[in-house]
Design a protein around this motif. Structure first.
Motif, short mmCIF file in Angstrom:
data_model
loop_
_atom_site.label_atom_id
_atom_site.label_comp_id
_atom_site.label_asym_id
_atom_site.label_seq_id
_atom_site.Cartn_x
_atom_site.Cartn_y
_atom_site.Cartn_z
N LEU A 34 -20.60 24.63 -16.32
CA LEU A 34 -19.78 25.78 -16.71
C LEU A 34 -18.97 26.31 -15.54
CD1 LEU A 34 -22.19 27.77 -19.06
CD2 LEU A 34 -20.09 26.59 -19.71
N ASN A 35 -19.58 26.37 -14.39
CA ASN A 35 -18.88 26.84 -13.19
C ASN A 35 -17.73 25.90 -12.84
OD1 ASN A 35 -18.39 28.54 -11.08
ND2 ASN A 35 -19.92 27.63 -9.72
N THR A 36 -17.98 24.60 -12.91
CA THR A 36 -16.92 23.61 -12.65
C THR A 36 -15.80 23.74 -13.66
OG1 THR A 36 -18.57 22.09 -11.76
CG2 THR A 36 -16.45 21.15 -12.39
N LYS A 37 -16.17 23.92 -14.91
CA LYS A 37 -15.17 24.09 -15.97
C LYS A 37 -14.33 25.34 -15.71
CE LYS A 37 -14.85 24.16 -21.01
NZ LYS A 37 -15.59 24.17 -22.26
N TYR A 38 -14.98 26.41 -15.29
CA TYR A 38 -14.29 27.66 -14.98
C TYR A 38 -13.31 27.47 -13.81
CZ TYR A 38 -13.57 32.34 -13.09
OH TYR A 38 -13.01 33.47 -12.60
N LEU A 39 -13.77 26.79 -12.76
CA LEU A 39 -12.91 26.57 -11.60
C LEU A 39 -11.71 25.70 -11.95
CD1 LEU A 39 -15.59 26.05 -8.80
CD2 LEU A 39 -14.10 28.02 -9.16
N ARG A 40 -11.93 24.69 -12.79
CA ARG A 40 -10.80 23.84 -13.22
C ARG A 40 -9.82 24.63 -14.06
NH1 ARG A 40 -13.72 18.11 -14.65
NH2 ARG A 40 -14.12 17.55 -12.49
N ASP A 50 -5.98 25.17 -13.21
CA ASP A 50 -4.92 24.85 -14.19
C ASP A 50 -4.02 26.06 -14.41
OD1 ASP A 50 -5.77 22.26 -14.52
OD2 ASP A 50 -6.86 22.65 -16.40
N PHE A 51 -4.61 27.23 -14.48
CA PHE A 51 -3.82 28.44 -14.69
C PHE A 51 -2.91 28.70 -13.50
CE2 PHE A 51 -3.34 33.11 -14.49
CZ PHE A 51 -2.58 33.26 -15.65
N GLN A 52 -3.44 28.52 -12.28
CA GLN A 52 -2.62 28.71 -11.08
C GLN A 52 -1.47 27.72 -11.06
OE1 GLN A 52 -2.71 31.07 -8.78
NE2 GLN A 52 -4.41 32.06 -9.82
N ASN A 53 -1.75 26.47 -11.42
CA ASN A 53 -0.69 25.46 -11.48
C ASN A 53 0.35 25.82 -12.54
OD1 ASN A 53 -1.85 23.93 -9.47
ND2 ASN A 53 -2.97 22.63 -10.89
N PHE A 54 -0.11 26.32 -13.67
CA PHE A 54 0.81 26.74 -14.73
C PHE A 54 1.71 27.87 -14.24
CE2 PHE A 54 1.57 29.86 -18.13
CZ PHE A 54 2.39 29.09 -18.96
#
Length: 190
Positions: free
Chosen positions: A58-64, A68-72
């Protein structure tokens, strides 16, 4: 008295049996409680072992998701900046044809005529407006041929220029905010 003592003995034995039974029940309860505590501790350890990978996933999923949001955000900001920078590209491209016609008309006219001088001032004013919008002319004459900026339509022998140099500009090229919107149409020396 003996009767009483027998009765007292009997009661004492009964009381002792009840106390022993209570102690046995208490010991059994404590043993069961200890077993339950051990089982609970083992289950908790198992859950912690199980939840660690789950929590890590879950933590990894959150960080990804955050990445992704920062890249967006970065991508949309860049697109927005590009839209502002190149919003005028189409109209400037069409105005370049008007500038070409101005220059052809001025080349055919008499430089001493006041009408021609007025047209030169209008052309200069138009070029200044384009410069404020971020448009600049591509330097070509006498420069090394660069396919990123020049479109070679002819090759000619030249004693004036070295091989690979632009000898004549047939149509000027322009750059808008460091992006070529029209390459220069040129002749190149053999």
């Amino acid at each position: 008295m003996r009767k009483m003592s027998d009765e007292a003995k009997k009661r004492a034995e009964e009381n002792e049996a009840a106390v022993n039974e209570k102690e046995n029940m208490k010991t059994e309860t404590e043993n069961e409680g200890e077993e339950v505590r051990q089982e609970t501790a083992e289950e908790t350890e198992n859950q912690e072992e199980k939840s660690d990978p789950e929590e890590e996933a879950l933590n990894t999923k959150y960080l990804r998701l955050m990445a992704d949001f920062q890249n967006f955000k970065r991508r949309t900001e860049k697109e927005k900046n590009d839209i502002y920078a190149f919003a005028n590209e189409k109209i400037i491209s069409e105005l370049l044809n008007v500038i070409d016609n101005f220059e052809r008309a001025l080349a055919a006219g008499n430089a001493e005529d006041s009408f021609v001088k007025g047209m030169e001032l209008i052309l200069k004013q138009l070029l200044d407006v384009l410069a404020k919008a971020g448009t600049s002319e591509i330097a070509a004459l006498g420069e090394d041929f660069d396919p990123n900026f020049h479109n070679a339509v002819m090759m000619e022998d030249s004693s004036e220029y070295e091989s690979g140099k632009v000898t004549e500009v047939l149509q000027k090229g322009y750059i808008l905010n460091n992006r070529v919107i029209r390459p220069s149409m040129v002749k190149v020396a053999n």
